[in-house]
Design a protein around this motif. Structure first.
Motif, mmCIF file in Angstrom:
data_model
loop_
_atom_site.group_PDB
_atom_site.id
_atom_site.type_symbol
_atom_site.label_atom_id
_atom_site.label_comp_id
_atom_site.label_asym_id
_atom_site.label_seq_id
_atom_site.Cartn_x
_atom_site.Cartn_y
_atom_site.Cartn_z
ATOM 1 N N PHE A 56 0.833 -1.204 0.000
ATOM 2 C CA PHE A 56 0.000 0.000 0.000
ATOM 3 C C PHE A 56 0.876 1.266 0.000
ATOM 4 O O PHE A 56 0.602 2.224 -0.732
ATOM 5 N N ILE A 57 1.916 1.260 0.818
ATOM 6 C CA ILE A 57 2.820 2.416 0.903
ATOM 7 C C ILE A 57 3.529 2.627 -0.432
ATOM 8 O O ILE A 57 3.562 3.740 -0.979
ATOM 9 N N HIS A 58 4.105 1.545 -0.942
ATOM 10 C CA HIS A 58 4.856 1.611 -2.198
ATOM 11 C C HIS A 58 3.955 2.075 -3.343
ATOM 12 O O HIS A 58 4.345 2.904 -4.171
ATOM 13 N N GLY A 59 2.722 1.536 -3.383
ATOM 14 C CA GLY A 59 1.788 1.891 -4.450
ATOM 15 C C GLY A 59 1.370 3.348 -4.404
ATOM 16 O O GLY A 59 1.236 4.004 -5.447
ATOM 17 N N SER A 60 1.172 3.901 -3.199
ATOM 18 C CA SER A 60 0.791 5.310 -3.066
ATOM 19 C C SER A 60 1.894 6.223 -3.590
ATOM 20 O O SER A 60 1.628 7.212 -4.283
ATOM 21 N N GLY A 61 3.143 5.885 -3.262
ATOM 22 C CA GLY A 61 4.265 6.675 -3.768
ATOM 23 C C GLY A 61 4.394 6.570 -5.276
ATOM 24 O O GLY A 61 4.651 7.563 -5.969
ATOM 25 N N LEU A 62 4.194 5.351 -5.804
ATOM 26 C CA LEU A 62 4.284 5.153 -7.257
ATOM 27 C C LEU A 62 3.175 5.884 -8.003
ATOM 28 O O LEU A 62 3.394 6.400 -9.101
ATOM 29 N N MET A 63 1.972 5.903 -7.423
ATOM 30 C CA MET A 63 0.859 6.595 -8.081
ATOM 31 C C MET A 63 1.224 8.056 -8.355
ATOM 32 O O MET A 63 1.061 8.554 -9.477
ATOM 33 N N ILE A 64 1.725 8.737 -7.345
ATOM 34 C CA ILE A 64 2.059 10.156 -7.500
ATOM 35 C C ILE A 64 3.312 10.317 -8.354
ATOM 36 O O ILE A 64 3.383 11.201 -9.220
ATOM 37 N N GLY A 65 4.298 9.446 -8.149
ATOM 38 C CA GLY A 65 5.531 9.543 -8.925
ATOM 39 C C GLY A 65 5.325 9.241 -10.390
ATOM 40 O O GLY A 65 5.774 9.998 -11.264
ATOM 41 N N MET A 66 4.649 8.136 -10.701
ATOM 42 C CA MET A 66 4.424 7.757 -12.100
ATOM 43 C C MET A 66 3.476 8.724 -12.796
ATOM 44 O O MET A 66 3.687 9.103 -13.947
ATOM 45 N N GLY A 67 2.404 9.128 -12.088
ATOM 46 C CA GLY A 67 1.470 10.080 -12.689
ATOM 47 C C GLY A 67 2.119 11.417 -12.953
ATOM 48 O O GLY A 67 1.985 11.993 -14.044
ATOM 49 N N GLY A 68 2.857 11.935 -11.962
ATOM 50 C CA GLY A 68 3.554 13.207 -12.145
ATOM 51 C C GLY A 68 4.657 13.104 -13.169
ATOM 52 O O GLY A 68 4.848 14.007 -13.998
ATOM 53 N N ALA A 140 9.424 8.203 3.948
ATOM 54 C CA ALA A 140 10.685 8.008 3.217
ATOM 55 C C ALA A 140 10.464 7.153 1.975
ATOM 56 O O ALA A 140 10.996 7.457 0.893
ATOM 57 N N PHE A 141 9.690 6.065 2.096
ATOM 58 C CA PHE A 141 9.401 5.220 0.933
ATOM 59 C C PHE A 141 8.699 6.026 -0.167
ATOM 60 O O PHE A 141 9.031 5.924 -1.351
ATOM 61 N N MET A 142 7.725 6.842 0.221
ATOM 62 C CA MET A 142 6.942 7.585 -0.764
ATOM 63 C C MET A 142 7.756 8.693 -1.419
ATOM 64 O O MET A 142 7.682 8.907 -2.636
ATOM 65 N N LEU A 143 8.541 9.423 -0.628
ATOM 66 C CA LEU A 143 9.395 10.467 -1.196
ATOM 67 C C LEU A 143 10.415 9.865 -2.152
ATOM 68 O O LEU A 143 10.699 10.430 -3.220
ATOM 69 N N ASN A 144 10.952 8.718 -1.793
ATOM 70 C CA ASN A 144 11.917 8.042 -2.655
ATOM 71 C C ASN A 144 11.286 7.705 -4.008
ATOM 72 O O ASN A 144 11.887 7.930 -5.062
ATOM 73 N N THR A 240 -2.092 -1.739 -8.961
ATOM 74 C CA THR A 240 -1.233 -2.925 -9.051
ATOM 75 C C THR A 240 -0.644 -3.275 -7.701
ATOM 76 O O THR A 240 -0.671 -4.434 -7.263
ATOM 77 N N GLU A 241 -0.097 -2.272 -7.001
ATOM 78 C CA GLU A 241 0.513 -2.515 -5.693
ATOM 79 C C GLU A 241 -0.540 -2.789 -4.624
ATOM 80 O O GLU A 241 -0.377 -3.678 -3.779
ATOM 81 N N LEU A 242 -1.627 -2.016 -4.662
ATOM 82 C CA LEU A 242 -2.702 -2.176 -3.682
ATOM 83 C C LEU A 242 -3.325 -3.559 -3.790
ATOM 84 O O LEU A 242 -3.536 -4.250 -2.787
#
Length: 435
Positions: A56-68, A140-144, A240-242
């Protein structure tokens, strides 16, 4: 000459990102290995019960990172500097709320969450420890993830790969030190995992210190519409991650009723190896995203189709190699994680590996196709593919097939789901291509 340039770009971006993603996936695989050696089957069970929260954590960070990152790459190909900075600033603001939510969940709700995930008295304390610490490190995971995506889309895939690999290698080293010499148990394993994104962020920060970046925070209007657009483009990555986390929870509950903690430990081995294999496909998909988005922004359809073709051919070759390795090496792979030489664990995991990984080629096709749609700002088919394979097909399949065939049905749920969704994905692609 043009095709040669496209192929070179594909090899550069895809190979570097695949290496980085394999390194990133080793966060959890290293935990699996060292926990199996230091804490046995109960440790594996606790890890597998807690691991969905990491998804869930990894997917939330990827959503914003990949979308942005997708939006940023398109704007960069059109030389729209001010809009590029606005996208990065809005993406940075968007990550704060979920990061705070996860941190507070670790602070106040780790015990109820541990009960919710199905931990019994035997593994409750270990599961709660892993959950609490992983949630504390969520920002940290999400910012990364946010920085990795923007740095990759800014033309520095080498640095992105280096940051992911160094984070992973530090995790492996610290896993060994904390679990064995320091005898810190599962707390040591999760602490090592939490330090990894901090090291990755330090490496990525050199990109800004050397002033190689074309994006930066700037004072601008925070646009709810832009944030929605960013999240929409990145939604398939989150799904995908969720879904990976939710599917693990569902499978754990089903397996606990069928074979107890030993069955969950066997699934833990399969699920964590699956994370590595899926990370290869995700690496290809995320690697082609910057060049797909850039080519789409320039209106170069030939390049877009060539990149997709290279990605699918690479995925097919890797899938064949992976399944051959699993088919002939299932016993040896399971033995690596079966430190107690549990016969039931060995038999269950070997059979599961052989059946479960027949899904390889279909899963790879679905992941790459989903990113292709989002990279070209045609998000709806990507949402359909992600939702079907993540929730609406696999969960009913898991219950139905496990009811009909027991543990064999559990292992069949994943390949049957990926096959059905890949058929639909192919239909959506050809319809989109014709239009």
């Amino acid at each position: 000459m043009k095709q040669h340039t496209i192929l070179n770009d594909f090899i550069k971006y895809a190979s570097l990102n695949v290496l980085g993603m394999i390194g990133l996936s080793c966060y959890i695989l290293a935990d699996t290995f060292f926990i199996s050696k230091g804490l046995g089957a109960d440790g594996l069970t606790a890890l597998n019960l807690a691991i969905p929260v990491y998804s869930f954590i990894h997917g939330s960070g990827l959503m914003i990172g990949m979308g942005g990152g997708t939006r940023y790459s398109i704007l960069k190909s059109q030389n729209r500097q001010k809009d590029m900075n606005q996208v990065f600033t809005n993406a940075a603001v968007a990550f704060l709320l979920p990061a705070l939510f996860f941190f507070c969940a670790g602070l106040f709700f780790s015990a109820p969450l541990t009960h919710l995930l199905g931990a019994n008295e035997t593994v409750f304390e270990m599961t709660q420890t892993y959950l609490r610490v992983i949630l504390f490190f969520a920002p940290a995971f999400m910012l990364n993830n946010l920085l990795l995506c923007f740095v990759r889309n800014d033309g520095a895939p080498q640095l992105s790969m280096l940051a992911m690999l160094m984070g992973s290698f530090s995790n492996i080293l610290l896993d060994y030190i904390f679990i064995f010499p320091c005898k810190m148990g599962i707390f040591g394993a999760v602490l090592a995992t939490g330090f990894a994104p901090l090291i990755s962020i330090l490496i990525l920060s050199t990109f800004f210190f050397q002033k190689k970046n074309h994006f930066h925070l700037e004072k601008c209007r925070i646009s709810p519409g832009l944030i929605r657009h960013i999240c929409s483009d990145g939604l398939p990555s989150l799904i995908t991650e969720l879904s990976s986390g939710i599917v693990i929870i569902i499978f754990n509950m089903i397996i606990l009723n069928l074979q107890g903690n030993t069955g969950v430990a066997a699934y833990g081995i399969i699920a964590n190896i699956s994370l590595v294999v899926i990370s290869v496909y995700t690496g290809i998909a995320q690697g082609i995203q910057p060049i797909l988005s850039s080519s789409y922004g320039k209106g170069d359809r030939t390049a877009v189709h060539s990149i997709l073709r290279y990605a699918l051919i690479t995925m097919l070759a890797i899938s064949v190699l992976v399944y051959l390795g699993i088919f002939f090496g299932a016993g040896q792979i399971t033995a690596i994680f079966n430190s107690e030489k549990n016969v039931l664990l060995q038999q269950t995991a070997v059979k599961g590996l052989v059946i479960y990984f027949t899904a390889c080629v279909f899963a790879g096709f679905n992941i790459i196709l989903s990113v292709y749609f989002t990279s070209t700002e045609f998000a709806r088919p990507a949402h359909v593919i992600s939702l079907l394979r993540g929730f609406f097909v696999i969960i009913p399949m898991a219950f139905l097939l496990s009811y009909l065939f027991g543990m064999t049905g559990v292992w069949l749920a994943f390949p049957v789901t990926e096959l059905l969704v890949s058929i639909l994905g192919g239909i959506l692609f050809f319809r989109h291509n014709r239009s």
